[in-house]
Motif scaffolding. Structure first.
Motif, PDB file in Angstrom:
ATOM      1  N   HIS A 302       0.806  -1.164   0.151  1.00 58.82           N
ATOM      2  CA  HIS A 302       0.107   0.094  -0.080  1.00 58.82           C
ATOM      3  C   HIS A 302       1.063   1.236   0.054  1.00 58.82           C
ATOM      4  N   THR A 303       1.908   1.227   1.074  1.00 58.30           N
ATOM      5  CA  THR A 303       2.836   2.442   0.994  1.00 58.30           C
ATOM      6  C   THR A 303       3.555   2.618  -0.452  1.00 58.30           C
ATOM      7  N   ALA A 304       3.957   1.563  -0.899  1.00 60.00           N
ATOM      8  CA  ALA A 304       4.691   1.508  -2.217  1.00 60.00           C
ATOM      9  C   ALA A 304       3.811   2.192  -3.456  1.00 60.00           C
ATOM     10  N   TRP A 305       2.572   1.794  -3.448  1.00 61.08           N
ATOM     11  CA  TRP A 305       1.935   2.255  -4.533  1.00 61.08           C
ATOM     12  C   TRP A 305       1.538   3.628  -4.197  1.00 61.08           C
ATOM     13  N   LEU A 306       1.182   4.144  -3.076  1.00 63.43           N
ATOM     14  CA  LEU A 306       0.953   5.359  -2.664  1.00 63.43           C
ATOM     15  C   LEU A 306       1.967   6.508  -3.144  1.00 63.43           C
ATOM     16  N   LYS A 307       3.153   5.899  -3.012  1.00 60.03           N
ATOM     17  CA  LYS A 307       4.566   6.700  -3.175  1.00 60.03           C
ATOM     18  C   LYS A 307       4.728   6.669  -4.920  1.00 60.03           C
ATOM     19  N   GLU A 308       4.320   5.480  -5.403  1.00 62.38           N
ATOM     20  CA  GLU A 308       4.410   5.582  -6.904  1.00 62.38           C
ATOM     21  C   GLU A 308       3.477   6.707  -7.582  1.00 62.38           C
ATOM     22  N   LEU A 309       2.430   6.735  -7.000  1.00 61.47           N
ATOM     23  CA  LEU A 309       1.404   7.563  -7.533  1.00 61.47           C
ATOM     24  C   LEU A 309       1.562   9.195  -7.031  1.00 61.47           C
ATOM     25  N   LYS A 310       2.434   9.167  -6.015  1.00 62.84           N
ATOM     26  CA  LYS A 310       2.833  10.410  -5.282  1.00 62.84           C
ATOM     27  C   LYS A 310       1.854  10.911  -4.615  1.00 62.84           C
ATOM     28  N   VAL A 311       0.858  10.325  -3.837  1.00 65.66           N
ATOM     29  CA  VAL A 311      -0.083  10.496  -3.061  1.00 65.66           C
ATOM     30  C   VAL A 311       0.712  10.904  -1.412  1.00 65.66           C
ATOM     31  N   VAL A 312       1.569  10.069  -1.365  1.00 61.90           N
ATOM     32  CA  VAL A 312       2.349  10.425  -0.162  1.00 61.90           C
ATOM     33  C   VAL A 312       3.758  10.913  -0.285  1.00 61.90           C
TER      34      VAL A 312
END
Length: 312
Positions: A302-312
């Motif tokens: 979850h964290t990796a994909w949020l970072k991938e999309l620059k959400v976090v």
């Protein structure tokens, strides 16, 4: 009685009492007095039930608010943005606004009426409700889809849960269920623990499917379920494990199958990561808490994909 009125009541009986089916058409009933007399009590029951929907204050005139009003008997009061919630209108206050508007809703609602609020919002409301002293607030998990303003809702019944998934909790739960039933929708009344599990499942569904869909621009919920099922199921398992550990509960088995089945029922839904604070943000807060304590991330994918999309 006109044929169209009889047809409408016939439809009502099949909605309210699925085990009661009429052996003949409304037109035949009208032309056969003996048969009509036999089934008159059933139509009377349907008509009586239809008039028993309790009046409510409905906060929000969007798709859900309008649909709930259509299920009523014409005695509901619609409260639009910024308008005060009346003190002297008895009954439930159905809150059908965006999550970010909830603070404003409380501001225009007399505090003596806060215990009549019924929240229809998606996402994790628990921290916000607790901060307002509304730990036992009424909530509804609305597993139905409304494509456009004014269109009738489509029940989110699935092949794994043909009885329907919509659920209500709290003192007005039975009243809300009666309104939804009158509109042809299913609704279960649950105790707090059972409701919390279903609330978390829906949170996992919306967080997982929206995030995976955002990784594949243009993908609807149905496309995610069909073409990216391995991705979304991996994320569901991860989020479910983190939620179970945080809340100290055990989910029923086969959650992935249930959530994928619901996605097939609402396959046209678009995907996007939004209302982060109320959805994916809760899982990311578990990540932040764990990392701050020197523990492993409970939601690494979850964290990796949020970072991938620059959400976090």
């Amino acid at each position: 009685m006109a044929i169209n009125s009889l047809t409408k009541l016939s439809t009502s009986t099949s909605t309210l009492w699925p085990h009661l089916t009429l052996p003949t058409s409304p037109k035949t009933l009208l032309s056969t007095p003996a048969k009509f007399a036999k089934y008159t009590p059933i139509f009377a029951m349907a008509n009586t039930t239809a008039t028993k929907v309790a009046p409510a204050v409905i906060v929000g005139g969007g798709r859900v608010g309008r649909a709930l009003q259509d299920m009523g008997n014409g005695q509901d009061l619609i409260v639009k943005r910024g308008e005060p919630v009346p003190l002297d209108f008895e009954g439930p206050i159905l809150v059908c606004t965006r999550n970010d508007d909830l603070e404003a809703v409380l501001e225009v609602t007399p505090k003596s009426r806060w215990n009549d609020l019924v929240f229809f919002q998606n996402g994790m409301l628990e921290p916000w409700l607790e901060s307002k002293g509304l730990v036992d607030a009424d909530q509804v998990l609305a597993y139905f889809a409304i494509s456009k303003l004014g269109e009738p809702p489509i029940d989110g019944k699935t092949d794994t849960n043909p009885e329907g998934l919509t659920a209500a909790y709290g003192k007005w739960a039975a009243t809300v269920a009666a309104r939804l039933n009158a509109g042809g929708l299913s609704c279960k009344v649950l105790d707090k623990e059972a409701f919390q599990k279903q609330m978390l499942e829906k949170l996992i569904w919306i967080s997982a499917f929206m995030l995976v869909g955002a990784r594949h621009p243009g993908a609807t919920v149905g496309v995610v379920e069909k073409e990216y099922r391995s991705e979304v199921c991996s994320l569901i398992v991860e989020l479910a494990s983190a939620a179970a550990a945080e809340k100290g509960l055990t989910f029923e088995e086969a959650m992935e199958d249930r959530l994928c089945a619901y996605s097939r029922a609402v396959a046209h839904f678009p995907t996007a990561v939004k209302e982060f604070k109320w959805r994916n943000g809760w899982f990311y807060s578990l990540t932040e808490k764990a990392l701050a304590a020197g523990k492993p991330d409970p939601c690494p994918l979850h964290t990796a994909w949020l970072k991938e999309l620059k959400v976090v």
